[in-house]
Design a protein around this motif. Structure first.
Motif, short mmCIF file in Angstrom:
data_model
loop_
_atom_site.label_atom_id
_atom_site.label_comp_id
_atom_site.label_asym_id
_atom_site.label_seq_id
_atom_site.Cartn_x
_atom_site.Cartn_y
_atom_site.Cartn_z
N GLU A 117 0.99 -1.17 0.00
CA GLU A 117 0.16 -0.30 -0.08
C GLU A 117 0.66 1.64 0.11
OE1 GLU A 117 -0.44 -2.21 2.80
OE2 GLU A 117 -2.38 -3.23 1.50
N ASP A 118 1.92 0.96 0.64
CA ASP A 118 2.85 2.40 0.92
C ASP A 118 3.61 2.23 -0.49
OD1 ASP A 118 2.18 2.48 3.66
OD2 ASP A 118 4.21 1.84 4.43
N LYS A 119 3.99 1.39 -1.26
CA LYS A 119 4.35 0.99 -2.97
C LYS A 119 3.47 2.16 -3.63
CE LYS A 119 8.07 -1.94 -1.94
NZ LYS A 119 8.47 -3.31 -2.68
N LYS A 120 1.93 1.79 -3.65
CA LYS A 120 1.62 2.07 -4.38
C LYS A 120 0.84 3.50 -4.19
CE LYS A 120 -1.48 -1.97 -4.58
NZ LYS A 120 -2.59 -2.11 -4.65
N ILE A 121 1.67 4.18 -2.76
CA ILE A 121 0.87 5.55 -2.87
C ILE A 121 2.19 6.48 -3.12
CG2 ILE A 121 0.82 7.59 -0.77
CD1 ILE A 121 -0.79 5.85 0.63
N ALA A 122 3.29 5.79 -2.42
CA ALA A 122 4.67 6.29 -3.06
C ALA A 122 4.28 6.11 -4.62
CB ALA A 122 6.12 5.97 -3.02
N HIS A 123 4.31 5.34 -5.44
CA HIS A 123 4.58 5.03 -6.92
C HIS A 123 3.53 6.52 -7.68
CE1 HIS A 123 3.50 3.54 -11.04
NE2 HIS A 123 4.38 3.11 -11.12
N LYS A 124 2.47 6.21 -7.03
CA LYS A 124 1.39 7.62 -8.08
C LYS A 124 2.38 9.22 -7.53
CE LYS A 124 -2.87 4.70 -6.56
NZ LYS A 124 -3.96 5.33 -5.54
N ILE A 125 2.65 8.93 -6.80
CA ILE A 125 3.30 10.53 -6.21
C ILE A 125 4.20 10.65 -7.16
CG2 ILE A 125 4.33 11.69 -4.98
CD1 ILE A 125 2.58 10.66 -2.21
N TRP A 126 5.15 9.09 -6.93
CA TRP A 126 6.30 9.53 -8.15
C TRP A 126 6.00 9.50 -9.34
CZ3 TRP A 126 8.21 5.72 -11.17
CH2 TRP A 126 9.54 5.89 -11.98
N THR A 127 4.86 9.00 -9.48
CA THR A 127 4.84 9.20 -10.96
C THR A 127 4.23 10.10 -12.04
OG1 THR A 127 4.20 6.72 -11.20
CG2 THR A 127 2.97 8.05 -12.94
N GLU A 128 3.42 11.30 -10.46
CA GLU A 128 3.23 12.74 -11.11
C GLU A 128 4.27 13.75 -11.53
OE1 GLU A 128 -0.28 14.39 -11.24
OE2 GLU A 128 -0.53 12.11 -11.35
N LEU A 129 5.31 13.15 -10.37
CA LEU A 129 6.53 14.29 -9.79
C LEU A 129 7.68 13.94 -11.53
CD1 LEU A 129 8.02 13.61 -6.48
CD2 LEU A 129 7.60 16.37 -8.07
N ILE A 130 7.98 13.04 -12.05
CA ILE A 130 8.18 12.56 -13.31
C ILE A 130 7.30 12.86 -14.43
CG2 ILE A 130 9.64 10.73 -11.85
CD1 ILE A 130 8.73 8.77 -14.16
N THR A 131 6.32 12.90 -14.01
CA THR A 131 6.00 12.87 -15.55
C THR A 131 5.17 14.97 -15.58
OG1 THR A 131 3.77 12.41 -14.54
CG2 THR A 131 5.16 10.85 -16.14
N ARG A 132 5.36 15.72 -14.60
CA ARG A 132 4.85 16.60 -14.67
C ARG A 132 6.36 17.82 -14.85
NH1 ARG A 132 -0.08 17.83 -14.30
NH2 ARG A 132 -1.20 16.10 -13.56
N LYS A 133 6.28 18.69 -15.14
CA LYS A 133 7.61 19.95 -15.17
C LYS A 133 7.67 19.86 -14.00
CE LYS A 133 9.03 21.90 -18.39
NZ LYS A 133 10.25 21.19 -18.72
N ALA A 134 7.37 19.71 -12.85
CA ALA A 134 7.76 18.98 -11.63
C ALA A 134 9.62 18.58 -11.60
CB ALA A 134 7.09 18.59 -10.78
N VAL A 135 9.68 17.78 -11.95
CA VAL A 135 11.22 17.32 -12.44
C VAL A 135 11.52 16.97 -13.69
CG1 VAL A 135 11.26 16.00 -10.03
CG2 VAL A 135 10.35 14.64 -12.79
#
Length: 152
Positions: free
Chosen positions: A9-27
Motif C-alpha cells: 500500500e505504501d509503495k502504491k502511494i509512493a508510486h502515484k506521487i513519484w509518477t506525478e513528479l516525473i511526468t510533470r514539469k516538476a522534475v
C-alpha cells in the motif's frame, strides 16, 4: 537517505506521487525557449492536489502499527515535496507573475508575440526562472527518494 521496508500500500502511494513528479514539469528541466511559466504553474497545481490526496489517503491506523516509521517517512517526503519544494516558490512568485502576465498578454506591444517571448519581459524574469530551476532540482531529489520506496 531513506531506508524503508514499505508494504504494497505504501509503495502504491509512493508510486502515484513519484509518477506525478516525473511526468510533470516538476522534475523535467525548464526550457526557456519552449516552456510557458503559467503552464508550469498549472502543472504544479495539479501535482500539489495529487500529493495532498495521496497523503490524505493513508489510513490513520498505519501511524500506530509496526510500520509507523516507514509510513511517517513516506509522509515526510511527500509533505516536503509540497512545503519545501513547491510552496515557497509559489508563494513568492505565482500571484505576482500571473497578474503581470495577464496584463502583458493584452498589451498592444505584445500583439503577435508568443507566450515565451512575452514572459521574458517580466521585470524579475531571471530571478523567477532561477528559483524555478532550483525548485526543479530539489524535486528531482525528492523523486529519487520516492523511487527508492517504490523499488524497495
Amino acid at each position: 537517505q531513506v531506508k524503508l521496508k514499505a508494504n504494497i500500500e505504501d509503495k502504491k502511494i509512493a508510486h502515484k506521487i513519484w509518477t506525478e513528479l516525473i511526468t510533470r514539469k516538476a522534475v523535467l528541466p525548464f526550457e526557456r525557449d519552449k516552456d510557458v511559466i503559467t503552464e508550469v504553474y498549472d502543472s504544479w497545481y495539479s501535482l500539489f492536489q495529487c500529493v495532498r490526496e495521496q497523503i490524505a489517503s493513508i489510513p490513520v491506523e498505519k501511524l500506530n502499527g509496526r510500520q509507523k516509521n516507514d509510513v511517517e517517512k513516506l509522509i515526510d517526503i511527500s509533505t516536503k515535496v509540497l512545503n519545501e519544494g513547491l510552496r515557497p516558490h509559489l508563494t513568492e512568485w505565482q500571484a505576482k507573475y500571473r497578474a503581470w502576465f495577464e496584463n502583458a498578454k493584452v498589451e498592444a506591444s505584445n500583439a503577435g508575440k508568443s507566450p515565451q517571448e512575452i514572459q521574458r519581459h517580466f521585470k524579475q524574469y531571471e530571478q523567477l526562472v532561477s528559483d524555478l530551476v532550483s525548485v526543479n532540482e530539489n524535486l528531482v531529489l525528492f523523486a529519487d527518494e520516492l523511487k527508492k520506496i517504490v523499488r524497495a
